[in-house]
Design an enzyme around this catalytic site. Structure first.
Site, mmCIF file in Angstrom:
data_model
loop_
_atom_site.group_PDB
_atom_site.id
_atom_site.type_symbol
_atom_site.label_atom_id
_atom_site.label_comp_id
_atom_site.label_asym_id
_atom_site.label_seq_id
_atom_site.Cartn_x
_atom_site.Cartn_y
_atom_site.Cartn_z
ATOM 1 N N SER A 120 -72.703 -25.352 -10.696
ATOM 2 C CA SER A 120 -73.087 -26.206 -11.823
ATOM 3 C C SER A 120 -71.929 -27.092 -12.263
ATOM 4 C CB SER A 120 -73.482 -25.351 -13.030
ATOM 5 O OG SER A 120 -74.537 -24.512 -12.709
ATOM 6 N N HIS A 143 -78.103 -28.735 -6.456
ATOM 7 C CA HIS A 143 -78.124 -28.061 -7.758
ATOM 8 C C HIS A 143 -79.564 -27.865 -8.224
ATOM 9 C CE1 HIS A 143 -76.974 -28.055 -12.270
ATOM 10 N NE2 HIS A 143 -76.678 -26.886 -11.756
ATOM 11 N N GLU A 155 -80.667 -31.676 -7.930
ATOM 12 C CA GLU A 155 -79.651 -32.733 -7.834
ATOM 13 C C GLU A 155 -78.929 -32.551 -6.497
ATOM 14 O OE1 GLU A 155 -77.990 -33.774 -12.201
ATOM 15 O OE2 GLU A 155 -77.718 -31.684 -11.660
ATOM 16 N N ASN A 193 -76.926 -31.912 -16.714
ATOM 17 C CA ASN A 193 -76.201 -31.173 -17.746
ATOM 18 C C ASN A 193 -75.513 -32.090 -18.756
ATOM 19 O OD1 ASN A 193 -76.843 -28.493 -17.540
ATOM 20 N ND2 ASN A 193 -75.396 -28.125 -15.876
HETATM 21 N N1 LIG Z 1 -77.952 -19.670 -14.263
HETATM 22 C C1 LIG Z 1 -78.404 -20.907 -14.164
HETATM 23 O O1 LIG Z 1 -79.293 -21.359 -14.912
HETATM 24 C C2 LIG Z 1 -77.852 -21.813 -13.105
HETATM 25 C C3 LIG Z 1 -78.473 -23.053 -12.857
HETATM 26 C C4 LIG Z 1 -77.983 -23.848 -11.813
HETATM 27 C C5 LIG Z 1 -76.893 -23.425 -11.072
HETATM 28 N N2 LIG Z 1 -76.294 -22.224 -11.362
HETATM 29 C C6 LIG Z 1 -75.170 -21.800 -10.502
HETATM 30 O O2 LIG Z 1 -75.675 -20.844 -9.562
HETATM 31 C C7 LIG Z 1 -74.640 -19.931 -9.195
HETATM 32 C C8 LIG Z 1 -75.133 -18.509 -9.404
HETATM 33 O O3 LIG Z 1 -75.517 -18.330 -10.743
HETATM 34 P P1 LIG Z 1 -76.432 -17.092 -11.192
HETATM 35 O O4 LIG Z 1 -76.825 -17.373 -12.601
HETATM 36 O O5 LIG Z 1 -77.472 -16.835 -10.164
HETATM 37 O O6 LIG Z 1 -75.369 -15.902 -11.150
HETATM 38 P P2 LIG Z 1 -75.638 -14.331 -11.008
HETATM 39 O O7 LIG Z 1 -74.450 -13.669 -11.613
HETATM 40 O O8 LIG Z 1 -77.004 -13.979 -11.476
HETATM 41 O O9 LIG Z 1 -75.609 -14.086 -9.409
HETATM 42 C C9 LIG Z 1 -74.469 -14.212 -8.628
HETATM 43 C C10 LIG Z 1 -74.643 -13.299 -7.432
HETATM 44 O O10 LIG Z 1 -73.596 -13.580 -6.510
HETATM 45 C C11 LIG Z 1 -73.220 -12.356 -5.924
HETATM 46 N N3 LIG Z 1 -71.899 -12.480 -5.323
HETATM 47 C C12 LIG Z 1 -70.705 -12.576 -5.936
HETATM 48 N N4 LIG Z 1 -69.719 -12.678 -5.027
HETATM 49 C C13 LIG Z 1 -70.305 -12.649 -3.809
HETATM 50 C C14 LIG Z 1 -69.818 -12.723 -2.491
HETATM 51 N N5 LIG Z 1 -68.517 -12.825 -2.247
HETATM 52 N N6 LIG Z 1 -70.706 -12.676 -1.478
HETATM 53 C C15 LIG Z 1 -72.019 -12.558 -1.718
HETATM 54 N N7 LIG Z 1 -72.544 -12.494 -2.963
HETATM 55 C C16 LIG Z 1 -71.689 -12.533 -3.991
HETATM 56 C C17 LIG Z 1 -73.284 -11.361 -7.060
HETATM 57 O O11 LIG Z 1 -73.325 -10.006 -6.610
HETATM 58 C C18 LIG Z 1 -74.565 -11.807 -7.765
HETATM 59 O O12 LIG Z 1 -75.689 -11.128 -7.245
HETATM 60 C C19 LIG Z 1 -73.418 -20.320 -10.032
HETATM 61 O O13 LIG Z 1 -72.601 -21.166 -9.290
HETATM 62 C C20 LIG Z 1 -74.037 -21.076 -11.210
HETATM 63 O O14 LIG Z 1 -73.147 -21.996 -11.792
HETATM 64 C C21 LIG Z 1 -76.763 -21.406 -12.328
#
Ligand SMILES: NC(=O)c1ccc[n+]([C@@H]2O[C@H](COP(=O)([O-])OP(=O)(O)OC[C@H]3O[C@@H](n4cnc5c(N)ncnc54)[C@H](O)[C@@H]3O)[C@@H](O)[C@H]2O)c1
Length: 286
Positions: A120, A143, A155, A193
């Protein structure tokens, strides 16, 4: 460019499991990887629950359920992604973690596999330096928005060295699963955003100036602007700590116009993070 058939999703958290579901519903074979097989399998369980909700709402035919889920394989080793044509990463929003993931994938994935990050806030150009220079043209940002199995927008963010052919291939891939991709420059906050947090910050100002209550500000956005949810209910769904973190990143890049409001900081200090803690701008304890 080779036809994309096999998808790899790294990270089986909130976004990864939903992105995997979006591709599986689009008819692709998906391997979903997390740090352990157990976490990856939990990601598939989350997908199953989301899919069941979509079936209940009549958005997906019941008869497609088995086929969609059969196309999804939880995995734990990078080697399991070696024949993927497109890999999307949705691990923790941390540069170091993401760099290590990309460097590991770069070693095992085939040379024409496209790499996309769902970050993000991290620069795509910066993240792309984790892969060898021969793959720079195949690296970009994709994204998604939450919940990714439902939200149509993606995006697409080329980095400095991303090939136009890669952007086109990813846009076509996203359209093939029913998404509406838009091309956005690699700037902090991308496009959505920036618009979104400008609105949230203004909503916080309205409250500070006692112009209207959170309930009425939500009503104003829903009934006056046609938004499906108001800014206060949305902040509580998203998590106020995350909202503050995003605004701090935007503030660092763009200055005053994104300075986080004191009332948001106060909510975070009080642990009023939203639905997740039972209280945010509104009380969910009852
Ligand atoms: N939450 C949102 O609304 C949103 C929206 C768009 C983008 N994002 C982006 O998406 C990404 C994930 O966000 P999320 O909310 O799903 O987070 P989350 O914490 O729910 O999930 C992250 C996952 O990554 C795993 N992980 C961590 N290190 C790892 C590795 N080395 N190898 C494999 N898996 C690994 C974790 O175990 C976890 O299951 C981030 O970059 C965030 O900025 C989030």
């Amino acid at each position: 460019m080779k036809r994309i058939q096999k998808i790899g999703v790294i990270g089986a958290g909130m976004m990864g499991s939903e992105i995997a579901l979006a591709f599986a519903m689009g008819g692709y074979f998906v391997s979903i990887k997390d740090e352990t097989l157990e976490i990856a399998a939990r990601g598939k369980e989350k997908m199953t629950k989301s899919l069941e909700k979509l079936i209940k709402k009549g958005k997906v035919p019941e008869g497609d359920k088995t086929k969609i889920l059969d196309g999804v394989t939880p995995v734990a080793a990078y080697e399991d992604l070696k024949d993927a044509d497109f890999v999307i990463e949705a691990v923790f929003e941390n540069l170091n973690v993401k760099e290590n993931v990309w460097a590991a994938l770069d070693k095992v994935c085939q040379s024409n596999c496209i790499f996309a990050s769902n970050t993000s806030s991290i620069s795509i150009t910066r993240l792309a330096t984790s892969v060898k220079k021969e793959r720079l043209g195949l690296f970009l940002g994709a994204h998604f928005f939450s919940p990714a199995s439902v939200m149509k927008l993606v995006e697409v963010i080329p980095g400095l060295d991303t090939a136009d052919e890669t952007v086109k291939a990813v846009m076509d891939l996203l359209r093939s699963i029913g998404k509406e991709p838009i091309r956005v420059k690699d700037v902090v906050g991308f496009a959505v955003n920036r618009i979104f947090h400008a609105m949230l910050i203004e909503a916080c100002r309205l409250l500070e100036e006692e112009v209207a209550t959170p309930e009425d500000i939500d009503k104003a956005c829903k009934l006056g602007l046609g938004h499906p949810m108001g800014p206060y209910e949305l902040m509580d769904v998203l998590n106020n700590k995350l909202n503050l973190e995003v605004e701090e990143i935007l503030f660092e890049s763009y200055g005053e116009r994104f300075r986080p409001r004191p009332n948001l900081k106060q909510r975070v200090n009080a642990n009023h993070l939203g639905r997740v803690t039972g209280r945010g701008w509104f009380d969910y304890s009852k």
